[in-house]
Design a protein around this motif. Structure first.
Motif, mmCIF file in Angstrom:
data_model
loop_
_atom_site.group_PDB
_atom_site.id
_atom_site.type_symbol
_atom_site.label_atom_id
_atom_site.label_comp_id
_atom_site.label_asym_id
_atom_site.label_seq_id
_atom_site.Cartn_x
_atom_site.Cartn_y
_atom_site.Cartn_z
ATOM 1 N N UNK A 1 0.773 -1.233 0.000
ATOM 2 C CA UNK A 1 0.000 0.000 0.000
ATOM 3 C C UNK A 1 0.805 1.284 0.000
ATOM 4 N N UNK A 2 1.944 1.303 -0.699
ATOM 5 C CA UNK A 2 2.810 2.483 -0.686
ATOM 6 C C UNK A 2 2.391 3.552 -1.687
ATOM 7 N N UNK A 3 1.402 3.261 -2.521
ATOM 8 C CA UNK A 3 0.896 4.210 -3.516
ATOM 9 C C UNK A 3 2.030 4.779 -4.342
ATOM 10 N N UNK A 4 2.213 6.091 -4.375
ATOM 11 C CA UNK A 4 3.249 6.678 -5.222
ATOM 12 C C UNK A 4 4.570 6.918 -4.531
ATOM 13 N N UNK A 5 4.739 6.409 -3.303
ATOM 14 C CA UNK A 5 5.967 6.658 -2.552
ATOM 15 C C UNK A 5 6.755 5.381 -2.268
ATOM 16 N N UNK A 6 6.526 4.341 -3.049
ATOM 17 C CA UNK A 6 7.187 3.076 -2.785
ATOM 18 C C UNK A 6 8.697 3.137 -2.887
ATOM 19 N N UNK A 7 9.201 3.855 -3.886
ATOM 20 C CA UNK A 7 10.652 3.942 -4.043
ATOM 21 C C UNK A 7 11.254 4.747 -2.894
ATOM 22 N N UNK A 8 10.663 5.902 -2.620
ATOM 23 C CA UNK A 8 11.162 6.727 -1.519
ATOM 24 C C UNK A 8 11.194 5.967 -0.203
ATOM 25 N N UNK A 9 10.109 5.278 0.121
ATOM 26 C CA UNK A 9 9.972 4.681 1.449
ATOM 27 C C UNK A 9 10.394 3.220 1.523
ATOM 28 N N UNK A 10 10.961 2.682 0.444
ATOM 29 C CA UNK A 10 11.282 1.252 0.416
ATOM 30 C C UNK A 10 12.222 0.841 1.536
ATOM 31 N N UNK A 11 13.347 1.523 1.671
ATOM 32 C CA UNK A 11 14.327 1.109 2.681
ATOM 33 C C UNK A 11 13.792 1.321 4.091
ATOM 34 N N UNK A 12 13.074 2.407 4.320
ATOM 35 C CA UNK A 12 12.500 2.649 5.632
ATOM 36 C C UNK A 12 11.432 1.628 5.982
ATOM 37 N N UNK A 13 10.542 1.344 5.026
ATOM 38 C CA UNK A 13 9.497 0.354 5.259
ATOM 39 C C UNK A 13 10.102 -1.009 5.569
ATOM 40 N N UNK A 14 11.097 -1.397 4.795
ATOM 41 C CA UNK A 14 11.735 -2.692 4.993
ATOM 42 C C UNK A 14 12.455 -2.762 6.336
#
Length: 371
Positions: free
Chosen positions: A326-339
Motif C-alpha cells: 500500500x505504498x501508492x506513489x511513494x514506494x521507491x522513496x519509502x522502500x528502505x524505511x518500510x523494509x
C-alpha cells in the motif's frame, strides 16, 4: 519442499528492500519473483521528502536517510542523481503551502529554502514567467528503480535466493506456487503490491492508475525535479481523475513527465484524453516542452491503502504473515524505511521510528480466516 528463515513475495523495490534488510539481520531469504512488471518498473523513481501528513513525513525522511547511506555503493545503472526538488507556487496563496512544508521538514532535519520568483527563474529558466515562487529541497533525488531493486538483491549476496514463479496460495508458514512447488519458512512477507489482494481473504488495496511520458534527449534544459505545490491535493484525492505538474530531469538528458491518477481501473491502455490533459498541464509550467519530441508513453498502477499510508506489520490473525503493502506513489522513496521497520518487527527489535501509524492491524476490524 524448499525452506528458509523467511520468504518475501514480490521482487519489486519493496520486496527487494525487505529481502535485503532481512539478509542484513542474518536471515536466509527466499525471494519470490513472478517476473511481471509492476509499479517499480512503471514509476518515476523519485526519492522525495513528502509531508502531506506527519506519518508520511516521518517515514519518507527516515527512508531518505537510509538511501543516502547506500547510494555511493550503487552501480551507475541505478542512475542515482541528487537533483533536489523544486516545488513551484503557481499562485501567491500557494506560498503559504511552501512555508508550512519548510517548517514541517525542518522539524525532522530536512533542509529547504523559500525562493522568490526571481530565484526560481534563475534556477530553472525554462519555467514560464509569472510564477509566485517556490521551495527548494536540495536533499531529494531520483534513481532508476528497477535497477536499484536488482542491486539490493545482488548486494544481499547468497543470503537471498530468488525463486521465479507465481504464488497462488498461502498456507500455514508456507506458500504454494503455480507450478505446485511448496516453500516453507517461519516468516512470510507479502510485498507484491496489488497482487497481494489475490492471496488475502479481503482486499486491502485500491488501484490508482498513472500515466507517464518521456522525451528525447535534451541535455541541460531542466536541472531539478519540478513539482507544483498543488500536487498533494491531486495525489491524495479520494476519488475522481486528476493531473498535476511533475517533471524530472533524467541523467540521460530526457525529461520524464507526469503525473495523473485514475481510480479503480486496471486497464493498461493509455487514456489519450487524460494524457493530453497531463501534457497540457506540464506545458503550462514549461512552455518549451511543446517543442520537444516525446518518444514513449506508458501506464502503471499504484497500490494504495484506504488511508493512504503503507501497511507494515503482522497480519492480526496470523503471526507468521507480515504485510509490506500500500505504498501508492511513494514506494521507491519509502522502500528502505518500510523494509527496516518490517525487519525490526520480525526480529522483535525496537524500530528506529514509531511504527504505530503504519501497522497493518489498523485495517482489520475483526480477525479474518485465511485458510
Amino acid at each position: 519442499m524448499a525452506t528458509a528463515d523467511a520468504i518475501v513475495i514480490g521482487a519489486g523495490i519493496i520486496g527487494a528492500a525487505c529481502a535485503w534488510q532481512l539478509a542484513q539481520q542474518g536471515l536466509r531469504v527466499l525471494l519470490i519473483d513472478d517476473q511481471r512488471p509492476g509499479a517499480t518498473a512503471a514509476g518515476m523513481g523519485h526519492l522525495v521528502c513528502m509531508d502531506d501528513n506527519p506519518a508520511e513525513l516521518a517515514l519518507s525522511s527516515y527512508s531518505l536517510n537510509l538511501w543516502r547511506g547506500v547510494v555511493d555503493r550503487m552501480p551507475d545503472n541505478c542512475a542515482w542523481h541528487g537533483c533536489g526538488t523544486l516545488w513551484i507556487a503557481e499562485k501567491p496563496e500557494e506560498m503559504a503551502i511552501a512555508e508550512v512544508k519548510k517548517q514541517r521538514m525542518a522539524a525532522l532535519g530536512a533542509n529547504s529554502e523559500i525562493l522568490s520568483p526571481q530565484q526560481v527563474a534563475q534556477l530553472e529558466p525554462m519555467l514560464r514567467g509569472g510564477l509566485a515562487g517556490g521551495l527548494h529541497v536540495p536533499g531529494d533525488g531520483i534513481i532508476y528503480a528497477p535497477n536499484a531493486a536488482r542491486w539490493l538483491i545482488e548486494d544481499a549476496g547468497e543470503a537471498v535466493q530468488r525463486v521465479y514463479g507465481e504464488v497462488v496460495a498461502l498456507e500455514q508458514q508456507a506458500v504454494v506456487l503455480a507450478s505446485g512447488q511448496r516453500l516453507s519458512a517461519p516468516v512470510i512477507t507479502l510485498a507484491c503490491g496489488l497482487q497481494a489482494d489475490k492471496l488475502l481473504p479481503t482486499p486491502l488495496l485500491r488501484a490508482k492508475k498513472g500515466q507517464l511520458a518521456i522525451t528525447d534527449r535534451y541535455p541541460h534544459t531542466v536541472k531539478h525535479q519540478l513539482v507544483e505545490l498543488g500536487y498533494g491535493a491531486s495525489a491524495h484525492a479520494a476519488n475522481g481523475t486528476s493531473v498535476a505538474f511533475n517533471v524530472q530531469a533524467r541523467p540521460t538528458g530526457q525529461l520524464l513527465i507526469g503525473s495523473s491518477r485514475q481510480f479503480d481501473t486496471l486497464d493498461p491502455a493509455i487514456d489519450m484524453p487524460l494524457l493530453a490533459t497531463m501534457l497540457k498541464r506540464a506545458t503550462d509550467f514549461l512552455p518549451g516542452l511543446a517543442k520537444m519530441s516525446i518518444i514513449r508513453c506508458w501506464a502503471g498502477f499504484r497500490a494504495a491503502s484506504a488511508d493512504g499510508l503503507p501497511l507494515l506489520g503482522p497480519h492480526p490473525a496470523y503471526p507468521w504473515l507480515w504485510l509490506a503493502l500500500g505504498h501508492e506513489g511513494l514506494g521507491v522513496t519509502t522502500a528502505l524505511g518500510s523494509a527496516a521497520l518490517v525487519a525490526a518487527q520480525i526480529q522483535q527489535q525496537r524500530t528506529a521510528i514509531d511504527d504505530t501509524p503504519y501497522l497493518a492491524a489498523r485495517m482489520f476490524a475483526t480477525e479474518e480466516s485465511l485458510l
